[in-house]
Every structure is written in structure tokens, then in C-alpha cells.
Design an enzyme around this catalytic site. Structure first.
Site, PDB file in Angstrom:
ATOM      1  N   ARG A 310       0.811  -1.227   0.000  1.00 17.36           N
ATOM      2  CA  ARG A 310       0.000   0.000   0.000  1.00 17.36           C
ATOM      3  C   ARG A 310       0.844   1.277   0.000  1.00 17.36           C
ATOM      4  O   ARG A 310       0.380   2.328   0.415  1.00 17.36           O
ATOM      5  CB  ARG A 310      -0.985   0.007   1.176  1.00 17.36           C
ATOM      6  N   LYS A 332       2.174  10.999 -11.439  1.00 20.81           N
ATOM      7  CA  LYS A 332       1.425  10.042 -12.246  1.00 20.81           C
ATOM      8  C   LYS A 332       2.258   8.778 -12.436  1.00 20.81           C
ATOM      9  O   LYS A 332       3.417   8.837 -12.835  1.00 20.81           O
ATOM     10  CB  LYS A 332       1.096  10.627 -13.619  1.00 20.81           C
ATOM     11  N   GLU A 374       7.942  17.926 -25.157  1.00 22.18           N
ATOM     12  CA  GLU A 374       7.271  18.292 -23.911  1.00 22.18           C
ATOM     13  C   GLU A 374       7.673  19.700 -23.464  1.00 22.18           C
ATOM     14  O   GLU A 374       6.867  20.424 -22.871  1.00 22.18           O
ATOM     15  CB  GLU A 374       7.592  17.281 -22.815  1.00 22.18           C
ATOM     16  N   LYS A 419       5.197  22.905 -14.612  1.00 25.92           N
ATOM     17  CA  LYS A 419       4.345  21.753 -14.301  1.00 25.92           C
ATOM     18  C   LYS A 419       3.963  21.740 -12.824  1.00 25.92           C
ATOM     19  O   LYS A 419       2.818  21.434 -12.474  1.00 25.92           O
ATOM     20  CB  LYS A 419       5.037  20.449 -14.678  1.00 25.92           C
ATOM     21  N   GLU A 429      -5.882  15.877 -11.646  1.00 23.96           N
ATOM     22  CA  GLU A 429      -6.397  16.161 -12.986  1.00 23.96           C
ATOM     23  C   GLU A 429      -7.924  16.239 -13.023  1.00 23.96           C
ATOM     24  O   GLU A 429      -8.585  15.579 -13.822  1.00 23.96           O
ATOM     25  CB  GLU A 429      -5.885  15.107 -13.982  1.00 23.96           C
ATOM     26  N   ARG A 433      -5.136  20.681 -14.648  1.00 21.83           N
ATOM     27  CA  ARG A 433      -4.018  19.818 -15.033  1.00 21.83           C
ATOM     28  C   ARG A 433      -4.197  19.212 -16.419  1.00 21.83           C
ATOM     29  O   ARG A 433      -3.214  18.813 -17.067  1.00 21.83           O
ATOM     30  CB  ARG A 433      -3.819  18.705 -13.985  1.00 21.83           C
ATOM     31  N   ASN A 437      -1.845  17.937 -21.126  1.00 24.07           N
ATOM     32  CA  ASN A 437      -2.003  16.897 -22.139  1.00 24.07           C
ATOM     33  C   ASN A 437      -2.130  17.477 -23.549  1.00 24.07           C
ATOM     34  O   ASN A 437      -2.613  16.792 -24.459  1.00 24.07           O
ATOM     35  CB  ASN A 437      -3.220  16.031 -21.820  1.00 24.07           C
ATOM     36  N   HIS A 440      -1.504  15.290 -26.584  1.00 26.33           N
ATOM     37  CA  HIS A 440      -1.460  13.894 -26.160  1.00 26.33           C
ATOM     38  C   HIS A 440      -2.664  13.074 -26.618  1.00 26.33           C
ATOM     39  O   HIS A 440      -2.592  11.848 -26.650  1.00 26.33           O
ATOM     40  CB  HIS A 440      -1.327  13.809 -24.637  1.00 26.33           C
ATOM     41  N   HIS A 444      -1.339   9.620 -27.936  1.00 23.39           N
ATOM     42  CA  HIS A 444      -1.601   8.324 -27.317  1.00 23.39           C
ATOM     43  C   HIS A 444      -2.315   7.393 -28.286  1.00 23.39           C
ATOM     44  O   HIS A 444      -2.030   6.184 -28.334  1.00 23.39           O
ATOM     45  CB  HIS A 444      -2.432   8.503 -26.047  1.00 23.39           C
ATOM     46  N   HIS A 457       7.466   8.495 -27.637  1.00 22.46           N
ATOM     47  CA  HIS A 457       6.367   9.280 -27.088  1.00 22.46           C
ATOM     48  C   HIS A 457       6.469  10.755 -27.488  1.00 22.46           C
ATOM     49  O   HIS A 457       5.476  11.364 -27.912  1.00 22.46           O
ATOM     50  CB  HIS A 457       6.342   9.154 -25.566  1.00 22.46           C
TER      51      HIS A 457
END
Length: 557
Positions: A310, A332, A374, A419, A429, A433, A437, A440, A444, A457
Site C-alpha cells: 500500500r 502520475k 514536452e 508543471k 487532474e 491539469r 495533455n 497527447h 496516445h 512518445h
């Protein structure tokens, strides 16, 4: 920069690797054999023939002292030595005290093949081939074997040992730069520190050469000595040996797990393998996972840290530009699913992010370049000044040299700060936030449809930004001039702005419907309004389909 002495047999590549290292690190190269010939006005073979080996060795020692004086004036240098320089105890002491010794190891048979190729090349070019006096006998292979047996004990005293067998000269150079970084040989300026006030808060350090001080930064966290280091096969080859030595010397007990390099490893299968490894070692809740690598390693190791017991401490050590400015920042973590990228994961803050831009020197050019996508993204969505700075320095940034360390660190630190400002307002998000993206949605989908690995990427993000800008421009939200500025900057930084692949448009559209920004069955696009400002909004489906169809269909070969 400390002096770097290259030692090893004739044929190990000292002169060639020396030239490549000197060019990479932007420091002078001094070749001891060349200095001897310059001082004496004769080729080394002639010196041996006329005055004997003892006279040559005395000249060699003087040349080493001369090289050290010149290197001191230059602030550090590469010094390529002759194979027998280690025979003198005075020479060995000078090198041990004067810098870092690098032993380029090679099998005698390989060394002989290389020397013979050099002679054949010289004859073919009608130049005078170099004669190696100690190899001029009837059995040069046996001579090399004997020389290695006599000198091995001194060669192996070197701080760095690098085999040159079955490796390109460029690969050897990358390995040596990585080893030097990992052992702390790179001088560093003041670290740039950013505090992320997310969760319990954590520090983000940007420091040129900072990887060589990983143990120091871990000490600040007061972690238990056992460290679970997760990396990929490419990074392991470059950095594992020096980092493991550094950590052990500082009293840590590092355990290493290596996944295959590439996006395909960001899977449930490899995540389970990490869990099995942690369980086999009875990893405890206070013991940290250190993610050393690019986005794949950072995402997957981060997800393992978030979910094992956990949650265990996580330290991100990103070694790619994309990871340093984006994926390692913000908490993330996750893995891919067959139906989409990053669909399984968690938000989990690290205890520390250590970004060392010097590690980018060891990346293949394509992998370094992708990260600029980026950085451009931050300029488009948040910071006109950053965008303009990228335009002003695009050619220099593409070249990426150590002399640009301050500029590179500043740009990376600024990207991180942007960021951090966003995630501090919206950690999970739920609103703001989402602007991170930009580009993206298409990226993606393209990665998924093309098979993970066809496009890096950052390359996919670059194409996604081109599509998003075209969509915004055709919707009347973004001027044609600013769209051209974006695309021109992407090109100047070596990124793609068109897709020559035959990409099935319907598959792209279907993959986009699984995007995490889908709400009420509609994709919420990040649309540029001007450079430095974006908005999040649904777009008409017919316009989306037309723009995407045109972009991918027109670029087919």
C-alpha cells in the site's frame, strides 16, 4: 572536469576513443605518443631502433608531465597514453593523483586485428603505416598476449574498466561518459531546487552531474540502507556499475532489477515480476524504490511503489529529457493496457526527484530529441517567454553540448516549475491539469494504433501538437502565423511535423475515444488560443474527423 587517462594495450582504441570523448566533453585531447614524436622529431619506431626502449620510456614520462601541465591550464583534458606507460611507477602515481584512469580492455586477438586493419588502411591510402616496435616480431599475437599478462595488474588499478569488445566506438564513448557521471566526475554548479507542495511535499533537484551525488541526496531522506533500484537494460549497461559502487561506498545495500528497454515493458507482466522480486527480498514498507531511467521505468516503478504494501518510499531519478521535464514530475504512475496507454495507474508522489541533465549526453540522438516536444508544450500552454527562448536557442539545444549546461539546466528547471505550478492547483487532474495533455490525445492514439515503439512518445506528442494546432486554426481559435511558429520550432528541434506512415484513420478515432479526457462521451481537447495560452473544450466531431483524415491521409507515401 578532472583529467581522464586512457590506458590499455595497443589496439584497444585509446586514440580514437580519446578523440570522441574530447569532442563529447569539449575538453582538449593530449596523445602521449604524438607528444613524444613532436618533442623528438622522429617516429616512435625510429626512436626504438636508434636509441632503444629505455630512451623512449624516458621521453614518454616527460610527455606525460607535459600533458599534465597543459591539462591543468585547460581545466582538464583527455590524455591518451601509450600501452606501456604503466610500466613506470612514477607514471602510475602521476595518473592516480592527476585524475581518473580508464582501462580500455580488449582481447589480444581483437587488438591485433584492429592494428592490422589500420596498417592495411594506411597502405591503401598511400600513407606511412604506424609501426609498433613491440609487435614487430614473428608472432605479434603472442607478443600482445605477453604484454597484457605483464601489464594487466596495473591496467586493472584503473577507476573505470570498459571492455571495447564487440562495441562501436560511439557505444564505448557513451558508456565512459555514463561511468564518469555516475562516479561524480562531472563538476556541478549550484543545484536548482524546486519544492512541490503536493501531498507531504517533495524536492525536485536539477543538477548537472547530480547523479554522482545520488547517495548524498538519499542521505537527506534518512532512508533505511537497503535500496531497491529499478532500471531498464539500456540504462543498466550505462550506469549500474558506477551507481552500485557509489551507493555501497556510502553504506547502502542496493538491490537491482532490470526490465527490457522499451514501451512494451510497461505491462502487467513486468509489474508482476517487480512485485515477485520485492516479495522474494522481503522488501519492507520503509525501504525505498529508486526508479532510474526514462518514462517507462519511472511510470512502472512508481506504480509498484504506490501499490506494494500500500505504498513504499519512491525516488525518481529520470535519465531522459522527457522524463526529467514531464513524466517524473507530478506523481502520475501506471502501466499500459492493450486498449490504451496509461489506462491503469495511480497518483503517487515521490519523496525526491533528482534530474541530472548530464545524463542526456549518453542518449542516442533520437531519444534525446523527443523530449523537446514536452518542453515546447510548456511554452505553448503556459509560457510565451520560454517558447521564445527555445526559438532563440533551438540550434544550440539540438546540438546539446556540455558548454550549454547552464542554459539546459535553466530550461529544464523552468519546465519543471511550470508543471509544478499546475499540479499544485490540481493534483489529480480534475480540471486545470488537463492542459498538460496538449497534443497527447492524438499522440496516445497514434502510439496505440502504430504499436508501442514505432513512434517515441515525444515524437507522437509533436505530431499530436501539429494536429491540435491545425484543429484550433481551422476552428478560428489559433492564428495561422502562430501555428507556423509552433511547427517551425518543432522542426528546428529535430521533431517530426508530418507522418509518412499509412495510419488507419478510423483506428485513430476509435483509440481517441478511450482518452482520459473523454467526458459525457465527448473528447475535451486542449486547444491553443495563442502561444502561452490554451483552453479545454469539446470540438465538433466532423471537424475533428476532417482534420485527422487530412493529416494522416495526405502524409502517406
Amino acid at each position: 572536469m578532472r583529467n581522464i587517462f586512457l590506458i590499455g594495450l595497443s589496439g584497444s582504441g585509446k586514440s580514437t576513443i580519446g578523440r570522441l570523448l574530447a569532442a563529447q566533453l569539449e575538453i582538449p585531447l593530449f596523445d602521449i605518443d604524438a607528444l613524444v614524436e613532436e618533442e623528438c622529431g622522429e617516429r616512435i619506431a625510429t626512436l626504438f631502433a636508434h636509441k632503444g626502449e629505455a630512451h623512449f620510456r624516458a621521453c614518454e614520462s616527460r610527455a606525460l608531465s607535459q600533458a599534465l601541465r597543459s591539462a591543468e591550464e585547460a581545466g582538464g583534458a583527455i590524455i591518451a597514453t601509450g600501452g606501456g606507460i604503466v610500466l613506470s611507477s612514477e607514471n602510475r602515481q602521476l595518473m592516480a593523483e592527476g585524475g581518473i584512469r580508464v582501462y580500455l580492455a580488449v582481447e589480444p586477438a581483437t587488438a591485433l586485428q584492429r592494428l592490422q586493419r589500420q596498417q592495411h588502411t594506411a597502405l591503401a591510402q598511400e600513407t606511412s603505416p604506424e609501426v609498433r616496435p613491440l609487435l614487430a616480431g614473428p608472432d605479434p599475437l603472442r607478443s600482445l598476449q605477453s604484454l597484457l599478462a605483464d601489464r594487466a595488474v596495473w591496467y586493472e588499478e584503473a577507476e573505470i574498466c570498459c571492455s571495447t569488445e564487440d562495441k562501436s566506438q560511439e557505444a564505448v564513448t557513451r558508456e565512459l561518459v555514463a561511468a564518469l557521471i555516475g562516479m561524480g566526475a562531472f563538476s556541478s554548479g549550484e543545484p536548482m531546487l524546486q519544492r512541490a507542495h503536493v501531498g507531504a511535499g517533495y524536492d525536485i533537484v536539477v543538477e548537472w552531474g547530480g547523479l554522482g551525488r545520488l547517495a548524498y541526496y538519499l542521505d537527506q531522506l534518512k532512508l533505511p540502507p537497503r535500496i531497491f533500484l529499478i532500471t531498464d537494460s539500456n540504462v543498466e549497461r550505462l550506469y549500474a556499475a558506477s551507481l552500485l559502487n557509489q551507493l555501497r561506498s556510502a553504506g547502502y545495500e542496493p538491490c537491482l532489477f532490470v526490465v527490457p528497454a522499451g514501451e512494451a515493458s510497461k505491462s502487467q507482466e513486468w509489474l508482476n515480476a517487480i512485485y515477485d522480486w520485492l516479495l522474494e527480498h522481503h522488501a519492507e514498507r520503509r525501504e525505498a524504490i529508486v526508479a532510474l531511467g526514462g518514462g517507462v521505468v519511472g511510470d512502472m516503478a512508481g506504480f509498484a511503489a504506490a501499490t506494494y504494501l500500500r505504498g513504499v518510499p519512491l525516488v525518481q531519478v529520470p535519465t531522459s529529457l522527457l522524463a526529467q521535464v514531464d513524466s517524473a514530475i507530478g506523481g502520475k504512475t501506471g502501466i499500459n493496457h492493450a486498449r490504451g496507454k496509461n489506462l491503469i495507474g495511480a497518483f503517487y508522489s515521490p519523496r525526491l526527484v533528482l534530474a541530472d541533465p548530464a545524463t542526456l549526453l549518453t542518449l542516442p540522438e533520437r531519444e534525446r530529441i523527443e523530449g523537446w516536444a514536452e518542453v515546447v508544450k510548456y511554452g505553448i500552454i503556459l509560457d510565451t517567454e520560454l517558447f521564445t527562448r527555445l526559438e532563440d536557442h533551438a540550434a544550440l539545444l539540438l546540438a546539446f553540448r556540455p558548454s550549454l549546461a547552464a542554459l539546459i539546466c535553466q530550461i529544464i528547471a523552468r519546465s519543471i516549475a511550470l508543471k509544478v505550478e499546475v499540479i499544485e492547483q490540481d493534483e489529480r487532474e480534475q480540471g486545470l491539469r488537463a492542459i498538460l495533455n496538449y497534443g497527447h490525445t492524438v499522440a496516445h492514439a497514434l502510439e496505440n494504433v502504430s504499436g508501442y515503439g514505432r513512434w517515441l512518445h515525444g515524437e507522437a506528442v509533436s505530431l499530436g501538437m501539429v494536429v491540435a494546432a491545425a484543429l484550433a486554426q481551422q476552428a478560428g481559435m489559433f492564428s495561422a502565423g502562430e501555428m507556423e511558429r509552433q511547427n517551425r520550432l518543432l522542426q528546428q528541434l529535430g521533431l517530426p511535423v508530418s507522418c509518412s506512415d499509412a495510419v488507419p484513420v478510423e483506428a485513430i478515432l476509435a483509440a481517441m475515444r478511450l482518452d482520459k479526457k473523454v467526458a459525457g462521451k465527448r473528447i475535451h481537447w486542449i486547444m491553443p488560443e495563442r502561444i502561452g495560452q490554451v483552453t479545454v473544450t469539446p470540438m465538433p466531431e466532423d471537424l475533428v474527423q476532417r482534420v485527422i483524415t487530412t493529416f494522416f491521409a495526405e502524409k502517406r507515401p
